[in-house]
Design a protein around this motif. Structure first.
Motif, PDB file in Angstrom:
ATOM      1  N   VAL A 113      99.818 -14.075  35.184  1.00 40.95           N
ATOM      2  CA  VAL A 113     100.348 -13.181  34.169  1.00 40.95           C
ATOM      3  C   VAL A 113     101.859 -13.120  34.332  1.00 40.95           C
ATOM      4  N   LYS A 114     102.560 -13.359  33.243  1.00 43.47           N
ATOM      5  CA  LYS A 114     104.016 -13.258  33.282  1.00 43.47           C
ATOM      6  C   LYS A 114     104.424 -11.961  32.603  1.00 43.47           C
ATOM      7  N   ASN A 115     105.215 -11.171  33.304  1.00 42.33           N
ATOM      8  CA  ASN A 115     105.677  -9.913  32.760  1.00 42.33           C
ATOM      9  C   ASN A 115     107.151  -9.782  33.126  1.00 42.33           C
ATOM     10  N   ASP A 116     108.009 -10.046  32.154  1.00 43.22           N
ATOM     11  CA  ASP A 116     109.449 -10.028  32.402  1.00 43.22           C
ATOM     12  C   ASP A 116     109.955  -8.650  32.835  1.00 43.22           C
ATOM     13  N   LYS A 117     109.322  -7.600  32.333  1.00 43.61           N
ATOM     14  CA  LYS A 117     109.742  -6.248  32.693  1.00 43.61           C
ATOM     15  C   LYS A 117     109.536  -6.011  34.188  1.00 43.61           C
ATOM     16  N   VAL A 118     108.386  -6.414  34.700  1.00 48.05           N
ATOM     17  CA  VAL A 118     108.103  -6.263  36.137  1.00 48.05           C
ATOM     18  C   VAL A 118     109.094  -7.095  36.945  1.00 48.05           C
ATOM     19  N   MET A 119     109.370  -8.310  36.484  1.00 47.44           N
ATOM     20  CA  MET A 119     110.317  -9.178  37.202  1.00 47.44           C
ATOM     21  C   MET A 119     111.710  -8.539  37.265  1.00 47.44           C
ATOM     22  N   ARG A 120     112.158  -7.956  36.149  1.00 49.91           N
ATOM     23  CA  ARG A 120     113.488  -7.310  36.127  1.00 49.91           C
ATOM     24  C   ARG A 120     113.528  -6.117  37.071  1.00 49.91           C
ATOM     25  N   VAL A 121     112.458  -5.319  37.059  1.00 49.42           N
ATOM     26  CA  VAL A 121     112.394  -4.150  37.937  1.00 49.42           C
ATOM     27  C   VAL A 121     112.432  -4.595  39.393  1.00 49.42           C
ATOM     28  N   MET A 122     111.658  -5.613  39.731  1.00 52.72           N
ATOM     29  CA  MET A 122     111.583  -6.065  41.121  1.00 52.72           C
ATOM     30  C   MET A 122     112.922  -6.647  41.600  1.00 52.72           C
ATOM     31  N   LYS A 123     113.693  -7.260  40.712  1.00 55.57           N
ATOM     32  CA  LYS A 123     115.013  -7.785  41.100  1.00 55.57           C
ATOM     33  C   LYS A 123     115.941  -6.661  41.547  1.00 55.57           C
ATOM     34  N   ASP A 124     115.759  -5.472  40.973  1.00 51.07           N
ATOM     35  CA  ASP A 124     116.614  -4.333  41.294  1.00 51.07           C
ATOM     36  C   ASP A 124     116.125  -3.518  42.488  1.00 51.07           C
ATOM     37  N   VAL A 125     114.935  -3.809  42.981  1.00 46.46           N
ATOM     38  CA  VAL A 125     114.381  -3.068  44.117  1.00 46.46           C
ATOM     39  C   VAL A 125     115.132  -3.447  45.388  1.00 46.46           C
ATOM     40  N   LYS A 126     115.602  -2.444  46.082  1.00 45.26           N
ATOM     41  CA  LYS A 126     116.298  -2.647  47.357  1.00 45.26           C
ATOM     42  C   LYS A 126     115.413  -2.104  48.461  1.00 45.26           C
ATOM     43  N   ILE A 127     115.154  -2.929  49.458  1.00 42.99           N
ATOM     44  CA  ILE A 127     114.325  -2.526  50.581  1.00 42.99           C
ATOM     45  C   ILE A 127     115.189  -2.561  51.834  1.00 42.99           C
ATOM     46  N   THR A 128     115.221  -1.456  52.558  1.00 40.23           N
ATOM     47  CA  THR A 128     116.048  -1.336  53.751  1.00 40.23           C
ATOM     48  C   THR A 128     115.705  -2.414  54.766  1.00 40.23           C
ATOM     49  N   LYS A 129     116.744  -3.042  55.309  1.00 39.00           N
ATOM     50  CA  LYS A 129     116.622  -4.056  56.349  1.00 39.00           C
ATOM     51  C   LYS A 129     115.705  -5.215  55.938  1.00 39.00           C
ATOM     52  N   PHE A 130     115.803  -5.595  54.649  1.00 42.30           N
ATOM     53  CA  PHE A 130     114.948  -6.669  54.132  1.00 42.30           C
ATOM     54  C   PHE A 130     115.630  -7.327  52.944  1.00 42.30           C
ATOM     55  N   THR A 131     115.595  -8.656  52.914  1.00 44.72           N
ATOM     56  CA  THR A 131     116.135  -9.402  51.789  1.00 44.72           C
ATOM     57  C   THR A 131     114.995 -10.114  51.092  1.00 44.72           C
ATOM     58  N   MET A 132     114.738  -9.720  49.866  1.00 38.75           N
ATOM     59  CA  MET A 132     113.642 -10.315  49.116  1.00 38.75           C
ATOM     60  C   MET A 132     114.054 -11.707  48.610  1.00 38.75           C
ATOM     61  N   GLU A 133     113.177 -12.684  48.828  1.00 40.25           N
ATOM     62  CA  GLU A 133     113.397 -14.040  48.327  1.00 40.25           C
ATOM     63  C   GLU A 133     112.744 -14.230  46.968  1.00 40.25           C
ATOM     64  N   TYR A 134     111.523 -13.753  46.846  1.00 38.12           N
ATOM     65  CA  TYR A 134     110.796 -13.805  45.583  1.00 38.12           C
ATOM     66  C   TYR A 134     109.700 -12.756  45.646  1.00 38.12           C
ATOM     67  N   CYS A 135     109.046 -12.557  44.513  1.00 35.60           N
ATOM     68  CA  CYS A 135     108.024 -11.522  44.441  1.00 35.60           C
ATOM     69  C   CYS A 135     106.809 -12.065  43.712  1.00 35.60           C
ATOM     70  N   SER A 136     105.634 -11.792  44.228  1.00 32.05           N
ATOM     71  CA  SER A 136     104.391 -12.153  43.559  1.00 32.05           C
ATOM     72  C   SER A 136     103.418 -11.004  43.770  1.00 32.05           C
ATOM     73  N   MET A 137     102.900 -10.477  42.687  1.00 32.80           N
ATOM     74  CA  MET A 137     102.018  -9.319  42.765  1.00 32.80           C
ATOM     75  C   MET A 137     100.576  -9.745  42.493  1.00 32.80           C
ATOM     76  N   TYR A 138      99.638  -9.134  43.209  1.00 26.99           N
ATOM     77  CA  TYR A 138      98.212  -9.350  42.981  1.00 26.99           C
ATOM     78  C   TYR A 138      97.644  -8.070  42.381  1.00 26.99           C
TER      79      TYR A 138
END
Length: 159
Positions: A113-138
C-alpha cells in the motif's frame, strides 16, 4: 510490485564495493543472484529466487542463496520482512522505502500500500538518538475475502 525502475548496475556496483570493503570475492553466483532479485522487482522468498535462477539455467545451492541474502542485508541492499512466524520475504531496500504492507491475519496474504501522506509524516518524525534510513509499516487485519468468508460461514452456522 514496484513501479520505480531498478538500477541493476548501481546495485551491483554497491554490492561489489561492499564485498571489496569486507575482503570478500565477487563471484558469478553472487552477481547472478543480485541480477535475479532486481528482475523480480517485488517481494521474494528463497524458494522463488532459486526457481527463477533455475529457469535461467543457473544452478546455485540453497546455502549460497542464504549466504548471499545475508551479505545483501548487511550491505543495506535488501531488507527482510517477517510478516508472520512462517512467512519470510525479502525485498530491495530501495523498493521497500516507498510503500507499506497490509497483512491478513487469516490467510497470510500480503499487499503493498502506498500512502504519500504517511510517508511525508514519517519523514518529519524525529527520534532521539536515532537516524531513520527508511520506513516500512506493517498493518495487520482481515482482508475482504476472509471477512466475506467469515461472515458467510457465520450466517451458515446460524441456520
Amino acid at each position: 510490485m514496484t513501479s520505480n525502475p531498478i538500477d541493476t548496475e548501481k546495485i551491483n556496483k554497491a554490492f561489489a564495493e561492499y564485498l571489496a570493503l569486507k575482503g570478500l570475492r565477487k563471484t558469478t553466483e553472487r552477481t547472478k543472484i543480485v541480477e535475479c532479485i532486481c528482475r523480480l522487482q517485488s517481494h521474494f522468498d528463497v524458494e522463488t529466487l532459486q526457481t527463477k535462477l533455475e529457469e535461467d539455467n543457473f544452478h546455485v545451492s540453497t546455502a549460497s542463496i542464504y549466504n548471499t541474502l545475508e551479505l545483501l542485508m548487511n550491505a543495506c541492499i535488501i531488507v527482510r520482512h517477517q510478516f508472520s512466524t512462517q512467512l519470510i520475504k525479502y525485498e530491495l531496500k530501495s523498493a521497500a522505502a516507498h510503500h507499506h504492507h497490509v497483512v491478513c491475519t487469516h490467510c497470510g496474504a500480503v499487499r503493498e500500500v502506498k500512502n504519500d501522506k504517511v510517508m511525508r509524516v514519517m519523514k518529519d518524525v524525529k527520534i532521539t538518538k536515532f537516524t531513520m534510513e527508511y520506513c516500512s509499516m506493517y498493518i495487520y487485519g482481515i482482508c475482504s475475502k476472509c471477512k466475506f468468508r467469515l461472515k458467510h460461514n457465520h450466517k451458515t452456522k446460524e441456520k
